[in-house]
Design an enzyme around this catalytic site. Structure first.
Site, PDB file in Angstrom:
ATOM      1  N   ASP A 152      -1.043  -1.626  -4.007  1.00 14.17           N
ATOM      2  CA  ASP A 152      -2.406  -1.774  -3.497  1.00 14.17           C
ATOM      3  C   ASP A 152      -3.022  -0.380  -3.307  1.00 14.17           C
ATOM      4  O   ASP A 152      -2.415   0.487  -2.667  1.00 14.17           O
ATOM      5  CB  ASP A 152      -2.316  -2.516  -2.150  1.00 14.17           C
ATOM      6  CG  ASP A 152      -3.661  -2.957  -1.619  1.00 14.17           C
ATOM      7  OD1 ASP A 152      -4.584  -3.171  -2.421  1.00 14.17           O
ATOM      8  OD2 ASP A 152      -3.779  -3.104  -0.374  1.00 14.17           O
ATOM      9  N   ASP A 194      -7.069   3.085  -7.775  1.00 10.49           N
ATOM     10  CA  ASP A 194      -8.364   3.041  -7.095  1.00 10.49           C
ATOM     11  C   ASP A 194      -9.070   4.381  -7.243  1.00 10.49           C
ATOM     12  O   ASP A 194      -8.859   5.307  -6.466  1.00 10.49           O
ATOM     13  CB  ASP A 194      -8.136   2.694  -5.618  1.00 10.49           C
ATOM     14  CG  ASP A 194      -9.450   2.610  -4.847  1.00 10.49           C
ATOM     15  OD1 ASP A 194     -10.510   2.892  -5.441  1.00 10.49           O
ATOM     16  OD2 ASP A 194      -9.414   2.265  -3.657  1.00 10.49           O
ATOM     17  N   GLY A 235     -10.741  -6.746   1.053  1.00 13.05           N
ATOM     18  CA  GLY A 235     -11.381  -6.899   2.365  1.00 13.05           C
ATOM     19  C   GLY A 235     -11.743  -8.346   2.644  1.00 13.05           C
ATOM     20  O   GLY A 235     -12.807  -8.634   3.188  1.00 13.05           O
ATOM     21  N   SER A 278       0.864  -1.192   0.000  1.00  9.17           N
ATOM     22  CA  SER A 278       0.000   0.000   0.000  1.00  9.17           C
ATOM     23  C   SER A 278       0.898   1.239   0.000  1.00  9.17           C
ATOM     24  O   SER A 278       2.103   1.142   0.278  1.00  9.17           O
ATOM     25  CB  SER A 278      -0.876   0.002   1.252  1.00  9.17           C
ATOM     26  OG  SER A 278      -0.075   0.224   2.399  1.00  9.17           O
ATOM     27  N   ASP A 294      -4.810  -8.778   4.309  1.00 10.05           N
ATOM     28  CA  ASP A 294      -3.874  -8.017   5.125  1.00 10.05           C
ATOM     29  C   ASP A 294      -4.188  -8.202   6.615  1.00 10.05           C
ATOM     30  O   ASP A 294      -3.340  -8.600   7.407  1.00 10.05           O
ATOM     31  CB  ASP A 294      -3.939  -6.524   4.751  1.00 10.05           C
ATOM     32  CG  ASP A 294      -2.876  -5.709   5.466  1.00 10.05           C
ATOM     33  OD1 ASP A 294      -2.064  -6.288   6.202  1.00 10.05           O
ATOM     34  OD2 ASP A 294      -2.849  -4.473   5.297  1.00 10.05           O
ATOM     35  N   SER A 295      -5.441  -7.948   6.992  1.00  5.79           N
ATOM     36  CA  SER A 295      -5.794  -7.976   8.423  1.00  5.79           C
ATOM     37  C   SER A 295      -5.438  -9.304   9.098  1.00  5.79           C
ATOM     38  O   SER A 295      -4.970  -9.312  10.242  1.00  5.79           O
ATOM     39  CB  SER A 295      -7.283  -7.686   8.602  1.00  5.79           C
ATOM     40  OG  SER A 295      -7.560  -6.366   8.201  1.00  5.79           O
TER      41      SER A 295
HETATM   42  P1  13P Z   1      -8.434  -7.058   4.802  1.00  7.54           P
HETATM   43  O1  13P Z   1      -8.453  -5.880   5.701  1.00  7.54           O
HETATM   44  O2  13P Z   1      -9.719  -7.825   4.894  1.00  7.54           O
HETATM   45  O3  13P Z   1      -7.262  -7.961   5.036  1.00  7.54           O
HETATM   46  O4  13P Z   1      -8.340  -6.531   3.297  1.00  7.54           O
HETATM   47  C1  13P Z   1      -7.090  -6.202   2.733  1.00  7.54           C
HETATM   48  C2  13P Z   1      -7.227  -5.519   1.417  1.00  7.54           C
HETATM   49  O5  13P Z   1      -8.253  -5.499   0.775  1.00  7.54           O
HETATM   50  C3  13P Z   1      -6.014  -4.866   0.903  1.00  7.54           C
HETATM   51  O6  13P Z   1      -6.268  -4.168  -0.270  1.00  7.54           O
HETATM   52  O1  G3H Z   2      -6.605  -2.036   1.919  1.00  4.92           O
HETATM   53  C1  G3H Z   2      -5.877  -1.740   2.848  1.00  4.92           C
HETATM   54  C2  G3H Z   2      -4.731  -2.585   3.261  1.00  4.92           C
HETATM   55  O2  G3H Z   2      -5.078  -3.337   4.389  1.00  4.92           O
HETATM   56  C3  G3H Z   2      -3.508  -1.756   3.490  1.00  4.92           C
HETATM   57  O3  G3H Z   2      -3.601  -1.072   4.693  1.00  4.92           O
HETATM   58  O4  G3H Z   2      -3.036   1.237   3.970  1.00  4.92           O
HETATM   59  O5  G3H Z   2      -2.885   0.550   6.383  1.00  4.92           O
HETATM   60  O6  G3H Z   2      -1.223  -0.283   4.714  1.00  4.92           O
HETATM   61  P1  G3H Z   2      -2.635   0.212   4.963  1.00  4.92           P
HETATM   62 ZN    ZN Z   3      -8.198  -3.256  -0.405  1.00  5.32          ZN
END
Ligand code: 13P
Ligand code: G3H
Ligand code: ZN
Length: 309
Positions: free
Chosen positions: A82, A104, A212, A50, A256-257
């Site tokens: 991202d 995006d 997500g 990101s 990511d989460s």
């Molecule tokens: P999560 O927060 O569900 O992991 O989604 C990550 C994401 O969409 C990064 O672009």
């Molecule tokens: O979509 C978001 C991703 O989880 C990246 O998160 O922008 O905090 O690095 P961040």
């Molecule tokens: Zn995302």
């Protein structure tokens, strides 16, 4: 093998009814945990960055870490931006060696989104880089911007053909009810598979992306709560829904989460069990192992991309 763009991996994923895992990275232990898992099960991989992660870790450090991951494996690996929010950011990542970018423009008007996305596609394609666009808007937090549930919106299937043909994007992120972060649903998890089906009908053979998509693994949330954290009500996308999406047109699933939760849970455990610990290897090591375990399970049991490298 050099870094690859997403063209081949998405074609195979679409035809094979599975999805590629796109995992967010921002430090060495995360890159290593993900890559070691993919190597053990022979899975193709997208490592995504990101703009916040790029600011945190620095473009060059991240590229070198990913190049190291490549040197340690013989896997097809794409390095992807991202949630790129401007042409300049996408250009800088393309010039700096990324093989895929997301632009995006989901918060813009339809026409503005098309204009920005097309500008990125023209530059990216001239450099062999693939582009992901987005239509519809997810709720949740990304890069410190909090999109409320009221400001989020499902993708309108009637817009997708025009968006794809006018921009030339290689894949499309759609909003079907997932959200970013660890608090995705207050009640039962519900995704609009009817929208995904309609998009699939209108864009046969075209790769769709699901953002997500963390499951917010309950074991990690429990561990965090058990070891002094506070995450009541954290809830994610059930794995069976992700398996269903992967069997449909979804070729890229963003996670990511779950990585953050695995890492945080294992670090909290070390500190509670060993309050005197102060060697970073003693808490980052277990965090890396937990990430590897988590990613291996996703690749084999959720995404279905193990053995597809
Ligand atoms: P999560 O927060 O569900 O992991 O989604 C990550 C994401 O969409 C990064 O672009
Ligand atoms: O979509 C978001 C991703 O989880 C990246 O998160 O922008 O905090 O690095 P961040
Ligand atoms: Zn995302």
């Amino acid at each position: 093998m050099p870094l690859v763009n997403t063209t081949d991996m998405f074609k195979k994923a679409y035809e094979g009814g599975y999805a590629i895992g796109a995992f967010n990275v921002n430090n060495m232990e995360i890159v290593q945990g993900i890559t070691e898992a993919a190597k053990e099960v022979n899975a193709p991989l997208i490592l995504q960055v990101s703009s916040g992660a790029r600011k945190y870790a620095n473009h060059t450090y991240l590229m070198k870490l990913i190049e190291a991951a490549l040197a340690e494996t013989d896997l097809p690996i794409a390095v992807h931006l991202d949630h790129g929010d401007s042409f300049e950011l996408c250009k800088s990542c393309i010039d700096g060696g990324f093989t895929s970018v997301m632009i995006d423009g989901s918060h813009l008007s339809f026409e503005e989104n098309i204009a920005l996305t097309k500008k990125v596609v023209d530059y990216a394609h001239a450099h062999g880089v693939t582009v992901e666009g987005e239509l519809g808007r997810l709720a949740g937090v990304e890069d410190d911007i909090n999109v409320s549930a009221e400001d989020s919106s499902y993708t309108r299937p009637e817009e997708v053909e025009e968006f794809v043909s006018r921009t030339g994007v290689d894949s499309l992120a759609i909003a079907i009810g997932t959200s970013h972060g660890a608090f995705k649903f207050t009640g039962e998890a519900h995704l609009r598979f009817d929208i995904l089906e309609e998009v699939e009908k209108r864009l046969p053979g075209f790769p769709i992306v699901l953002h997500g998509a963390s499951s917010v693994i309950p074991e990690y949330v429990d561990m965090i709560n058990q070891f002094g954290g506070k995450m009541p009500g954290a809830k994610g996308v059930p794995e069976e829904m992700l398996r269903k999406a992967a069997s449909m047109a979804v070729c890229k699933i963003n996670i990511d989460s779950d990585l953050r939760l695995a890492m945080t849970a294992s670090i909290r455990k070390v500190f509670v069990e060993n309050p005197g610990e102060f060697d970073p290897r003693k808490y980052l090591g277990p965090a890396r192992s937990e990430i590897k375990k988590l990613v291996k399970n996703k690749l084999i049991n959720v995404l279905g991309c193990a053995g597809k490298a």
